[in-house]
Design a protein around this motif. Structure first.
Motif, mmCIF file in Angstrom:
data_model
loop_
_atom_site.group_PDB
_atom_site.id
_atom_site.type_symbol
_atom_site.label_atom_id
_atom_site.label_comp_id
_atom_site.label_asym_id
_atom_site.label_seq_id
_atom_site.Cartn_x
_atom_site.Cartn_y
_atom_site.Cartn_z
ATOM 1 N N ARG A 122 116.807 27.084 -72.848
ATOM 2 C CA ARG A 122 115.954 26.206 -72.043
ATOM 3 C C ARG A 122 116.767 25.220 -71.206
ATOM 4 N N SER A 123 118.049 25.083 -71.506
ATOM 5 C CA SER A 123 118.906 24.214 -70.697
ATOM 6 C C SER A 123 119.545 24.963 -69.540
ATOM 7 N N ALA A 124 119.471 26.286 -69.554
ATOM 8 C CA ALA A 124 120.082 27.093 -68.494
ATOM 9 C C ALA A 124 119.098 27.218 -67.342
ATOM 10 N N LYS A 125 118.938 26.136 -66.573
ATOM 11 C CA LYS A 125 117.913 26.099 -65.536
ATOM 12 C C LYS A 125 118.177 27.088 -64.407
ATOM 13 N N HIS A 126 119.424 27.534 -64.250
ATOM 14 C CA HIS A 126 119.719 28.538 -63.234
ATOM 15 C C HIS A 126 119.344 29.944 -63.690
ATOM 16 N N HIS A 127 118.972 30.087 -64.968
ATOM 17 C CA HIS A 127 118.649 31.405 -65.510
ATOM 18 C C HIS A 127 117.251 31.468 -66.101
#
Length: 586
Positions: A122-127
């Motif tokens: 959920r922290s990987a906003k680019h993915h």
């Protein structure tokens, strides 16, 4: 080539039961466990894969990947571009547990220092991106889930030489393997509750555990590994071989004595589940035969040569169907044993002869199901599983991957095609008005009522398939999923969208993908979709949207008209929503 990752269970917290003291709940759960628990197949300790007998579930809200050791400066030897764009600040170093193989540098990668880290998904906003809103409702009954799930791979084998040649030219992070030896398998889900949030929260916390457990019980085989666990066990220490032979049938995802034995066990589990539905629910389920179950034929009951009949191999579709139905049956039987707060007469008698009987099995987490009072509502569910044949992550432009979607109700999942820019729906709503659902229900439902909006409903329900809704089970409201499989080529699709009907009921599929095309990241795209749906919605329903980046994300605006195809329509709808006279017209 790879290494084994030993991960800790996620989400193990104390159960939350409203209106019941924790001490009383523990006593209740202990007493209930002695009476009603079914035998659980859990992974046993073995020298090859698992390092702790306490590991019961292997679902995680993070994934494991290789990143350059320098988090401040890009690697000068890698080509220019966006690189991995993974949130190094949110990552934590990953240390394999005892007995796991050491981490090694992925093959055909540039020579550089790499670090193995855990990235919260959920922290990987680019993915990945998710957004939700309660709209104008008092409560938000939607729920969602995202993470990596522990089960054998189902991806098709891809031309590895092609993948490696393109991977060697990129600076993209390379994911690690799971504890089963396959590349990590990703899981995404959206759940839309009705009548309350108990069922949607149950699915959020437990459905992935049911899928993992069903894959283990069915002894599902990996589509990538050539050797079975029994063959690998021959290399283990001879002093532990005898003990391991008795435990191999309990190890997740690997057959112990051949595919035929695993398939026969799967058939028995399917028959037992259907028999339990007939005994506890009845009605529609007395002649219920799921599409993906492999049930024995009459001519195979007595083999002519005296040997056991050849069973069909276990499929992922059968595993998902079993997991959905098992979770649904456990939920409704758990509610049937609770007092009904709306009926003062039966409030002292948890069981009623006119309702669902039986006792629930223990969910995979071991927690209780719902609160102290009977919950009569339910929830829809749409889940997506993504499996890659190589350590290249599914969002890499050169990666092949397979997508499987399981769907119940009116939540939706769609893909955006990179070449054309058009949406590809992967689900269809399970409404009583649809021809297939109407034919299925009219044999059991006395009548389908049309509401004031012209929509057909079955006992007041807009969905003909759902989890829960115990009062409508006997007339055919089932949790049997529709399942779709898509093999995704390199950069064939730009992104994947999962949404509740608060989004799909207000926006067209093309509007949804066009809004996301204009966003810089999946996280921003999900937020813009929910804001737009909430802004123009006339019913104010809960809205949830999940956006998952795929290989063609950087080319998402190249196909068709880009994001301009619906721009005029969207601008007009926004202007109408801001018109102060709109409320009077509605």
């Amino acid at each position: 080539m790879g290494y084994i990752v030993t991960l800790l269970p996620h989400g193990r917290h104390e159960p939350r039961i409203r209106g019941l003291a924790m001490s009383g709940f523990r006593a209740y759960r202990a007493a209930a466990g002695r009476r009603h628990l079914r035998p659980q197949i859990r992974p046993a300790p073995a020298p090859l894969m698992f390092t702790s007998p306490a590991l019961q579930r292997n679902y995680h809200n993070y994934f494991v990947t290789h990143l350059p050791s320098s988090s401040l400066h890009p690697d000068s030897r890698s080509p220019s571009g966006l690189h991995h764009k993974l949130p190094r600040s949110a990552s934590t170093p990953h240390t394999p547990g005892p007995g796991a193989s050491p981490a090694v540098v992925p093959p055909n990668m540039p020579s550089r220092d790499l670090t193995v880290v855990r990235i919260p998904l959920r922290s990987a906003k680019h993915h990945f991106g998710v957004a939700n809103s309660r709209g104008q409702r008092e409560y938000n009954e939607d729920a969602n889930q995202a993470g990596t799930i522990c089960m054998p791979a189902f991806a098709r084998r891809a031309p590895i030489s092609l993948v490696r040649s393109q991977m060697s030219k990129s600076g993209e992070g390379t994911s690690a393997k799971s504890v089963l030896g396959d590349p990590q398998l990703f899981y995404f889900g959206v759940f839309d509750g009705h009548g309350g949030s108990e069922c949607s929260e149950f699915l959020r916390e437990e459905l992935h555990g049911y899928i993992e457990e069903a894959a283990a019980e069915f002894q599902l085989e990996s589509s990538l590994q050539k050797h079975t666990r029994a063959e690998l066990a021959e290399t283990a220490d001879s002093s532990q071989k005898d003990a391991q032979d008795t435990q191999e049938g309990q190890i997740k995802g690997v057959p112990a004595a051949g595919a035929n034995e695993g398939a026969s066990k799967a058939v028995k589990l399917e028959l037992d589940l259907l028999d339990e539905y007939r005994r506890t629910v009845g009605g529609y389920f007395r002649r219920f035969k799921p599409n993906y179950f492999t049930l024995p034929k009459k001519d195979l009951a007595t083999p002519s040569d005296g040997t056991a009949p050849e069973a069909d191999p276990v499929t992922l579709e059968a595993v998902l169907t079993y997991a959905f139905l098992r979770a649904d049956l456990d939920f409704i039987t758990a509610q049937a044993r609770k007092p009904d707060p709306d009926d003062p007469y039966v409030s002292d008698f948890p069981l009623n002869n006119d309702e669902v009987l039986g006792s629930p099995h223990q969910p995979p987490s071991g927690h209780g199901i719902g609160g102290p009072a009977r919950f009569k509502g339910g929830s829809t569910a749409s889940v997506a599983l993504i499996s890659s044949p190589t350590p290249a992550p599914f969002w890499h432009p050169a990666s092949h991957s397979s997508l499987v979607v399981a769907h119940v109700g009116d939540t939706r999942i769609l893909l955006c095609e990179t070449k054309t820019g058009l949406p590809r729906p992967l689900t269809s709503d399970h409404h009583p008005s649809s021809p297939a659902e109407s034919r299925r229900l009219r044999r059991f439902a006395e009548s389908l009522v049309t509401d004031s909006f012209g929509e057909e409903r079955i006992q007041g329900l807009a969905n003909s398939r759902a989890f829960g809704d115990m009062q409508s089970k006997r007339i055919g409201v089932s949790a049997e999923p529709d399942i779709t499989r898509v093999d995704m080529g390199p950069a064939e699709f730009s992104f994947l969208v999962l949404m509740s009907d608060g989004v799909s009921g207000s926006l067209s599929d093309q509007e949804i993908v066009d809004v996301i095309k204009e966003a810089r990241t999946p996280e921003e795209g999900a937020r813009h979709v929910v804001e737009y749906a909430t802004e123009i919605s006339s019913n104010g329903d809960n809205a949830t949207c999940l956006v998952v980046r795929l290989g063609g994300w950087e080319r998402r605006s190249e196909g068709g008209l880009g994001s301009l195809g619906t721009k005029e329509v969207r601008d007009a709808r926004r202007a109408e929503a801001l018109d102060p006279r709109r409320r009077g017209r509605n």
